[in-house]
Design a protein around this motif. Structure first.
Motif, PDB file in Angstrom:
ATOM      1  N   GLU A 108       0.944  -1.353   0.088  1.00 45.61           N
ATOM      2  CA  GLU A 108      -0.063   0.031  -0.041  1.00 45.61           C
ATOM      3  C   GLU A 108       0.747   1.498   0.328  1.00 45.61           C
ATOM      4  OE1 GLU A 108      -3.914   1.949   2.360  1.00 45.61           O
ATOM      5  OE2 GLU A 108      -3.049  -0.118   2.746  1.00 45.61           O
ATOM      6  N   LYS A 109       2.088   1.716   0.669  1.00 46.20           N
ATOM      7  CA  LYS A 109       2.415   2.344   0.484  1.00 46.20           C
ATOM      8  C   LYS A 109       3.334   2.985  -0.490  1.00 46.20           C
ATOM      9  CE  LYS A 109       5.145   1.950   4.989  1.00 46.20           C
ATOM     10  NZ  LYS A 109       5.900   1.388   6.082  1.00 46.20           N
ATOM     11  N   CYS A 110       3.330   1.556  -1.860  1.00 49.09           N
ATOM     12  CA  CYS A 110       4.154   2.552  -2.822  1.00 49.09           C
ATOM     13  C   CYS A 110       2.836   2.181  -3.823  1.00 49.09           C
ATOM     14  CB  CYS A 110       4.821   0.289  -3.376  1.00 49.09           C
ATOM     15  SG  CYS A 110       6.921   0.937  -1.957  1.00 49.09           S
ATOM     16  N   CYS A 111       1.816   1.331  -3.657  1.00 47.79           N
ATOM     17  CA  CYS A 111       1.050   1.516  -5.064  1.00 47.79           C
ATOM     18  C   CYS A 111      -0.303   2.166  -4.361  1.00 47.79           C
ATOM     19  CB  CYS A 111       0.562  -0.140  -5.223  1.00 47.79           C
ATOM     20  SG  CYS A 111       1.919  -0.724  -6.119  1.00 47.79           S
ATOM     21  N   GLY A 112      -0.532   2.597  -3.293  1.00 47.99           N
ATOM     22  CA  GLY A 112      -1.976   3.085  -2.478  1.00 47.99           C
ATOM     23  C   GLY A 112      -3.073   2.361  -2.633  1.00 47.99           C
ATOM     24  N   GLU A 113      -4.259   2.826  -3.578  1.00 43.99           N
ATOM     25  CA  GLU A 113      -4.966   2.103  -3.262  1.00 43.99           C
ATOM     26  C   GLU A 113      -5.340   1.255  -4.107  1.00 43.99           C
ATOM     27  OE1 GLU A 113      -8.064   4.287  -6.267  1.00 43.99           O
ATOM     28  OE2 GLU A 113      -7.617   5.781  -5.874  1.00 43.99           O
ATOM     29  N   TRP A 114      -4.227   0.890  -5.596  1.00 40.67           N
ATOM     30  CA  TRP A 114      -3.872   0.269  -6.085  1.00 40.67           C
ATOM     31  C   TRP A 114      -2.967  -1.834  -5.908  1.00 40.67           C
ATOM     32  CZ3 TRP A 114      -6.652   1.062 -10.329  1.00 40.67           C
ATOM     33  CH2 TRP A 114      -7.207   2.233 -10.680  1.00 40.67           C
ATOM     34  N   SER A 115      -2.446  -1.320  -4.848  1.00 37.91           N
ATOM     35  CA  SER A 115      -2.800  -3.263  -3.698  1.00 37.91           C
ATOM     36  C   SER A 115      -3.293  -3.155  -3.375  1.00 37.91           C
ATOM     37  CB  SER A 115      -1.490  -2.411  -2.285  1.00 37.91           C
ATOM     38  OG  SER A 115      -2.913  -1.602  -1.494  1.00 37.91           O
ATOM     39  N   GLN A 116      -4.674  -3.545  -3.127  1.00 36.34           N
ATOM     40  CA  GLN A 116      -5.875  -4.593  -2.806  1.00 36.34           C
ATOM     41  C   GLN A 116      -5.312  -4.983  -4.024  1.00 36.34           C
ATOM     42  OE1 GLN A 116      -9.552  -3.038  -2.991  1.00 36.34           O
ATOM     43  NE2 GLN A 116      -9.293  -0.859  -3.924  1.00 36.34           N
ATOM     44  N   PHE A 117      -5.370  -4.789  -5.792  1.00 34.89           N
ATOM     45  CA  PHE A 117      -5.639  -5.685  -6.333  1.00 34.89           C
ATOM     46  C   PHE A 117      -4.601  -6.280  -7.009  1.00 34.89           C
ATOM     47  CE2 PHE A 117      -8.408  -1.828  -7.496  1.00 34.89           C
ATOM     48  CZ  PHE A 117      -9.467  -2.232  -7.247  1.00 34.89           C
ATOM     49  N   ALA A 118      -3.305  -6.199  -6.593  1.00 40.63           N
ATOM     50  CA  ALA A 118      -2.299  -7.149  -7.301  1.00 40.63           C
ATOM     51  C   ALA A 118      -1.757  -7.075  -8.546  1.00 40.63           C
ATOM     52  CB  ALA A 118      -2.042  -7.815  -6.019  1.00 40.63           C
ATOM     53  N   LYS A 119      -2.500  -6.039  -9.310  1.00 46.69           N
ATOM     54  CA  LYS A 119      -1.983  -6.902 -10.596  1.00 46.69           C
ATOM     55  C   LYS A 119      -1.174  -5.439 -11.755  1.00 46.69           C
ATOM     56  CE  LYS A 119      -5.100 -10.518 -11.475  1.00 46.69           C
ATOM     57  NZ  LYS A 119      -4.343 -11.919 -11.115  1.00 46.69           N
ATOM     58  N   THR A 120      -0.841  -6.207 -12.179  1.00 48.31           N
ATOM     59  CA  THR A 120       0.053  -5.261 -13.685  1.00 48.31           C
ATOM     60  C   THR A 120      -0.471  -4.781 -14.358  1.00 48.31           C
ATOM     61  OG1 THR A 120       1.113  -6.885 -14.600  1.00 48.31           O
ATOM     62  CG2 THR A 120       2.246  -5.979 -12.511  1.00 48.31           C
ATOM     63  N   ALA A 121      -0.365  -3.582 -15.146  1.00 55.79           N
ATOM     64  CA  ALA A 121      -0.745  -3.504 -16.027  1.00 55.79           C
ATOM     65  C   ALA A 121      -1.267  -4.268 -17.544  1.00 55.79           C
ATOM     66  CB  ALA A 121      -0.595  -2.101 -17.086  1.00 55.79           C
TER      67      ALA A 121
END
Length: 100
Positions: free
Chosen positions: A9-22
């Motif tokens: 979460e520190k690095c990816c914020g709200e996107w960390s919950q998905f754990a998926k790349t583009a």
């Protein structure tokens, strides 16, 4: 410019919950690289000194903004926050590898 991040979460914020790349890869198990896909298309393989061979599978606002300012910026993904912090920020000569 080579920076580092992890899927926390520190690095990816709200996107960390998905754990998926583009590209849809699982960011928690795949060691990849984020870049501006206009400069380095997805699945481009890079040889990064001190890291090894990694594939572009993600992007981020910082990489796209750097590209607008003429800076080639990649963000190497590590599995833990501690590893990413240890890597820090570096100026490295990264080799773009030919397609298989």
């Amino acid at each position: 410019k080579v920076t580092a991040y992890c899927p926390c979460e520190k690095c990816c914020g709200e996107w960390s919950q998905f754990a998926k790349t583009a590209t849809g890869d699982n960011a928690r198990v795949c060691d990849g690289v984020a870049a501006d896909p206009k400069l380095l298309p997805y699945r481009t393989r890079l040889d990064i000194p001190g890291v090894g061979i990694r594939e572009v599978d993600d992007t981020g606002g910082a990489m796209r903004q750097s590209a607008k300012n003429g800076i080639h910026h990649i963000d190497v993904r590590f599995r833990t926050h501690a590893e990413a912090r240890r890597f820090g920020v570096k100026k490295l000569d990264v080799t773009v590898l030919p397609k298989n």
